[in-house]
Design an enzyme around this catalytic site. Structure first.
Site, mmCIF file in Angstrom:
data_model
loop_
_atom_site.group_PDB
_atom_site.id
_atom_site.type_symbol
_atom_site.label_atom_id
_atom_site.label_comp_id
_atom_site.label_asym_id
_atom_site.label_seq_id
_atom_site.Cartn_x
_atom_site.Cartn_y
_atom_site.Cartn_z
ATOM 1 N N HIS A 75 0.825 -1.213 0.000
ATOM 2 C CA HIS A 75 0.000 0.000 0.000
ATOM 3 C C HIS A 75 0.863 1.268 0.000
ATOM 4 C CE1 HIS A 75 -3.422 -2.616 1.051
ATOM 5 N NE2 HIS A 75 -2.605 -3.154 1.956
ATOM 6 N N LYS B 92 18.098 20.493 -11.232
ATOM 7 C CA LYS B 92 17.362 19.264 -11.469
ATOM 8 C C LYS B 92 18.208 18.188 -12.156
ATOM 9 C CE LYS B 92 13.574 18.406 -11.042
ATOM 10 N NZ LYS B 92 12.459 18.752 -11.929
ATOM 11 N N GLU C 117 10.985 7.366 -16.635
ATOM 12 C CA GLU C 117 9.683 8.013 -16.770
ATOM 13 C C GLU C 117 9.083 7.690 -18.143
ATOM 14 O OE1 GLU C 117 9.344 12.179 -15.394
ATOM 15 O OE2 GLU C 117 11.420 11.940 -14.726
#
Length: 470
Positions: free
Chosen positions: A167, A294, A301
């Site tokens: 979960h 970044k 992705e």
């Protein structure tokens, strides 16, 4: 303006145009052509024609001289295609007509005998099964390469314990190797589905003709064997109608894509500042056009994102086949592009996942600091109580109360004194501390397939042998 430049030569009569008084319009020709994508099948088309011509000569339906002329002509056409010298013509509709018409230009009358006892219906399906068979073989190689990369990553991180989640909440400690092996197992099932699909796919439609077979004395078993098929398809209508092999192939690819997407999601999360469990190397990362700090795990992705394409390709084929009557319908021309896209995409996903796996570093210090949170050894504490003869449901309750006390005291289970544990239940003894802490918890896993060190070592040894890494 159509997708093709104006052609120097005038349109020629269609090979099927004998009963037609008019040629098709430019609009219809542009809409119905498939050469822009099905030329990928050229090698399989030539292979099928070689087998067909050889069988026709063996059966006395063409002469040996005609066969030799056809085979020599096909060799020359294949050479021209592979050297970029072949002129693909849109007015010749598809790969089959382009090659057959070019063969006629090259060798004359003998080429007109090649299509004896053959339709484009069985021809295209023969080509397509051969192409899909080759594609499966390529994908299987890429799957093994990804498995090898994951095993290599596991070997480089022996003994590293990470939080296991259910979960997306902290659950139990697991060895990183155990988690990586879970992906190896998934990919193995993916490979198994493709192997099964290949076996069902490997039956030959050639000789089924348009749908009813032929009255000519062909030998379908001869062409089937020559092309490496298991046998000819038994029913000629089914042979030209069936797209189950495509649906099964795309389904297997879609399941693989979902597995790779899950891997991508996990690594994207773990690369985030919030987790900080992994650092991808610069060689598999990208930056931001506006935020100079970044460092993004973009390849994974995109693996996650491209799974949508592969799933969509399957949905396209399922929708295409829904409600089609037997036997062949022109709708089925639309089956090629989704398959080509699915194969190209899944190969790319497998390749970049394997590359990414070899270019990441696990941040041991960050992971070590993260392990105490979440009381990952609570279930092992319950197991301790079961070993003391306490029913599991009671053990579960006692362990839960122990966690509640830790929450109140802002400490770990390992920090509770024996008196504090006995205040919850007198069953506790000094040996309880052999079960507490993530390192001790890992040592207590003994069931087959568990995250225990001995079991994981055994599983790693299995994969090293299976993947021929030792």
């Amino acid at each position: 303006m159509g997708p093709y430049p104006a052609q120097a030569q005038p349109k020629e009569a269609k090979l099927w145009g004998g009963r037609f008084e008019e040629g098709v319009t430019d609009v219809v020709e542009r809409f119905t052509e498939s050469i822009s994508f099905d030329k990928q099948l050229y090698k399989q088309d030539i292979m099928g024609s070689r087998a067909h011509a050889t069988m026709l000569a063996h059966q006395g339906l063409i002469t040996v001289s005609d066969r030799d002329s056809i085979l020599q002509g096909l060799d020359e056409i294949e050479r021209r295609i592979e050297n970029g010298e072949f002129n693909w013509r849109a007015d010749r509709e598809d790969v089959h007509m382009n090659i057959e018409a070019a063969l006629t230009d090259l060798i004359g009358e003998p080429a007109k005998k090649l299509h004896t006892a053959r339709s484009r219906n069985d021809q295209v399906l023969t080509d397509f099964r051969l192409w899909c068979r080759d594609a499966i073989d390529k994908i299987l190689v890429s799957m093994k390469q990804l498995q090898v990369s994951l095993i290599t990553l596991a070997l480089n991180n022996e003994g590293l314990i990470v939080p296991g989640y259910t979960h997306l909440q902290r659950a139990q400690p697991v060895l990183l190797q155990h988690l990586l092996l879970a992906y190896v197992e998934e990919i193995e099932r993916d490979a198994g589905r493709l192997v099964d699909c290949r076996a069902r796919m490997n039956f030959c439609p050639l000789g089924a003709c348009a749908l009813a077979g032929t009255g000519l004395p062909i030998d379908r078993f001869m062409t089937s064997e020559a092309l490496g098929f298991t046998a000819p398809l038994r029913n000629s209508i089914d042979a030209v109608s069936d797209r189950d092999f495509v649906l099964e192939f795309l389904s297997a690819n879609a399941i693989t894509a979902v597995h790779l997407s899950r891997l991508g999601e996990e690594w994207v999360l773990w690369a985030s500042e919030e987790f900080g469990f992994i650092t991808p190397s610069d060689s598999v990362s990208t930056g931001s056009s506006i935020m100079p700090q970044k460092k993004n795990p973009d390849p994974m992705e995109l693996v996650r994102g491209k799974s949508a394409r592969v799933i969509g390709d399957l949905v396209t084929l399922l929708t295409l086949c829904k409600g089609l009557p037997h036997a062949y319908n022109r709708d089925l021309q639309e089956d090629k592009e989704p398959v080509f896209d699915s194969v190209k995409t899944i190969l790319g996903m497998l390749e970049v996942s394997a590359e990414f796996a070899l270019k990441i570093t696990f941040n041991r210090e960050r992971i070590q600091k993260a392990l105490p949170a979440g009381h990952l050894d609570a279930t092992t504490l319950a197991d301790y109580l079961v070993n003391k003869g306490v029913p599991f449901r009671t053990s579960h309750d006692i362990a839960g109360k122990s966690v509640a006390l830790c929450t109140l005291k802002n400490c770990q289970l390992l920090d509770l004194s024996l008196d504090e544990l006995r205040s919850i239940n007198p069953v506790f003894e000094e040996d309880v501390y052999e079960f507490l802490g993530v390192e001790n918890a890992i040592k207590k896993f003994v069931s087959y397939g568990s995250t225990g060190s001995a079991c994981v070592a055994s599983q790693l040894d299995y994969w090293l042998k299976k993947l021929e890494m030792k």
